[in-house]
Design an enzyme around this catalytic site. Structure first.
Site, PDB file in Angstrom:
ATOM      1  N   ASN A  40      -5.469  -8.479   6.347  1.00  0.00           N
ATOM      2  CA  ASN A  40      -6.895  -8.766   6.244  1.00  0.00           C
ATOM      3  C   ASN A  40      -7.336  -9.652   7.401  1.00  0.00           C
ATOM      4  O   ASN A  40      -6.613 -10.546   7.844  1.00  0.00           O
ATOM      5  CB  ASN A  40      -7.280  -9.353   4.876  1.00  0.00           C
ATOM      6  CG  ASN A  40      -6.499 -10.579   4.468  1.00  0.00           C
ATOM      7  OD1 ASN A  40      -5.338 -10.747   4.824  1.00  0.00           O
ATOM      8  ND2 ASN A  40      -7.134 -11.437   3.703  1.00  0.00           N
ATOM      9  N   GLU A  42     -10.563 -11.897   8.329  1.00  0.00           N
ATOM     10  CA  GLU A  42     -11.822 -12.457   7.829  1.00  0.00           C
ATOM     11  C   GLU A  42     -12.720 -12.895   8.981  1.00  0.00           C
ATOM     12  O   GLU A  42     -12.295 -12.972  10.137  1.00  0.00           O
ATOM     13  CB  GLU A  42     -11.511 -13.638   6.891  1.00  0.00           C
ATOM     14  CG  GLU A  42     -10.735 -13.175   5.662  1.00  0.00           C
ATOM     15  CD  GLU A  42     -10.527 -14.249   4.611  1.00  0.00           C
ATOM     16  OE1 GLU A  42     -10.733 -15.445   4.904  1.00  0.00           O
ATOM     17  OE2 GLU A  42     -10.139 -13.871   3.482  1.00  0.00           O
ATOM     18  N   CYS A  51     -10.454  -5.626   4.954  1.00  0.00           N
ATOM     19  CA  CYS A  51      -9.224  -5.699   4.160  1.00  0.00           C
ATOM     20  C   CYS A  51      -8.026  -5.115   4.904  1.00  0.00           C
ATOM     21  O   CYS A  51      -8.182  -4.253   5.784  1.00  0.00           O
ATOM     22  CB  CYS A  51      -9.379  -4.921   2.859  1.00  0.00           C
ATOM     23  SG  CYS A  51     -10.568  -5.597   1.707  1.00  0.00           S
ATOM     24  N   GLU A  53      -5.816  -2.976   3.928  1.00  0.00           N
ATOM     25  CA  GLU A  53      -5.638  -1.523   3.758  1.00  0.00           C
ATOM     26  C   GLU A  53      -6.479  -0.749   4.765  1.00  0.00           C
ATOM     27  O   GLU A  53      -6.035   0.220   5.372  1.00  0.00           O
ATOM     28  CB  GLU A  53      -6.038  -1.095   2.342  1.00  0.00           C
ATOM     29  CG  GLU A  53      -5.215  -1.721   1.237  1.00  0.00           C
ATOM     30  CD  GLU A  53      -5.781  -3.044   0.724  1.00  0.00           C
ATOM     31  OE1 GLU A  53      -6.328  -3.842   1.517  1.00  0.00           O
ATOM     32  OE2 GLU A  53      -5.652  -3.275  -0.494  1.00  0.00           O
ATOM     33  N   CYS A  84      -9.297  -2.990  -3.184  1.00  0.00           N
ATOM     34  CA  CYS A  84     -10.688  -3.115  -3.640  1.00  0.00           C
ATOM     35  C   CYS A  84     -11.345  -1.731  -3.652  1.00  0.00           C
ATOM     36  O   CYS A  84     -10.782  -0.738  -3.160  1.00  0.00           O
ATOM     37  CB  CYS A  84     -11.455  -4.079  -2.739  1.00  0.00           C
ATOM     38  SG  CYS A  84     -11.965  -3.358  -1.159  1.00  0.00           S
ATOM     39  N   CYS A  87     -11.790  -0.008  -0.250  1.00  0.00           N
ATOM     40  CA  CYS A  87     -10.517   0.509   0.284  1.00  0.00           C
ATOM     41  C   CYS A  87     -10.068   1.759  -0.469  1.00  0.00           C
ATOM     42  O   CYS A  87      -9.492   2.668   0.122  1.00  0.00           O
ATOM     43  CB  CYS A  87      -9.447  -0.575   0.245  1.00  0.00           C
ATOM     44  SG  CYS A  87      -9.723  -1.865   1.472  1.00  0.00           S
TER      45      CYS A  87
HETATM   46  N1  THU Z   1      -8.336  -8.293   0.454  1.00  0.00           N
HETATM   47  C1  THU Z   1      -7.562  -7.344   1.062  1.00  0.00           C
HETATM   48  O1  THU Z   1      -7.293  -7.432   2.265  1.00  0.00           O
HETATM   49  N2  THU Z   1      -7.123  -6.304   0.327  1.00  0.00           N
HETATM   50  C2  THU Z   1      -7.257  -6.206  -1.019  1.00  0.00           C
HETATM   51  O2  THU Z   1      -6.737  -5.275  -1.595  1.00  0.00           O
HETATM   52  C3  THU Z   1      -8.027  -7.207  -1.760  1.00  0.00           C
HETATM   53  C4  THU Z   1      -8.743  -8.216  -0.929  1.00  0.00           C
HETATM   54  C5  THU Z   1      -8.762  -9.452   1.236  1.00  0.00           C
HETATM   55  C6  THU Z   1     -10.207  -9.531   1.603  1.00  0.00           C
HETATM   56  C7  THU Z   1     -10.395 -11.017   1.813  1.00  0.00           C
HETATM   57  O3  THU Z   1      -9.996 -11.349   3.126  1.00  0.00           O
HETATM   58  C8  THU Z   1      -9.400 -11.650   0.862  1.00  0.00           C
HETATM   59  O4  THU Z   1      -8.493 -10.636   0.500  1.00  0.00           O
HETATM   60  C9  THU Z   1     -10.032 -12.248  -0.389  1.00  0.00           C
HETATM   61  O5  THU Z   1     -10.764 -11.298  -1.082  1.00  0.00           O
END
Ligand code: THU
Length: 127
Positions: A40, A42, A51, A53, A84, A87
């Site tokens: 991920n 941010e 994310c 994925e 999520c 994704c």
């Molecule tokens: N996140 C992912 O990268 N993948 C997931 O399956 C769930 C959430 C990340 C997004 C964000 O950077 C952090 O997790 C908190 O939601």
């Protein structure tokens, strides 16, 4: 441990998650056995966060890969972290009903078909 799970855990180490501190890694295996990883990433705007994925899928797509077998998703939670909704839609678009392995750093792992996470998907069949 499964090598794809290990690759997802390793990719998680590269997560850029200064806001949530919630680090996620993904490893996507293509039909030739090659592995495409993601973490991920941010952003200070929060909304531009991507994310793990989606990073893995889009990296692979941008390299010309179009056929996939399975994905491993790693986060440090006891209740294993699923992808999520956004994704799930992207995974369905590019990977179809692949196997999704959810893992954590303590070796807990659960594998399920994407279809069970994303029933009655909207996709190109409706267009
Ligand atoms: N996140 C992912 O990268 N993948 C997931 O399956 C769930 C959430 C990340 C997004 C964000 O950077 C952090 O997790 C908190 O939601």
């Amino acid at each position: 441990m499964d090598s794809l799970a290990a690759a997802a855990l390793q990719a998680r180490e590269n997560a850029h998650a200064p806001y949530s501190k919630f680090r996620v890694g993904a490893a996507l295996e293509d039909s030739q056995g090659r592995v495409h990883t993601g973490c991920n990433v941010e952003n200070a705007t929060y909304g531009l966060t991507v994310c793990a994925e989606r990073v893995a899928v889009l990296k692979a797509i941008s390299e010309g890969v179009r056929s996939f077998r399975r994905i491993a998703i790693a986060a440090d939670t006891e209740n294993l972290t699923p992808p999520c909704g956004a994704c799930r839609q992207i995974l369905w678009e590019f990977c179809g009903d692949i196997e999704v392995a959810l893992v954590n750093p303590r070796g807990k792992m659960e594998t399920l078909p994407l279809k069970t996470l994303f029933p009655r998907a909207y996709d190109r069949s409706f267009l």
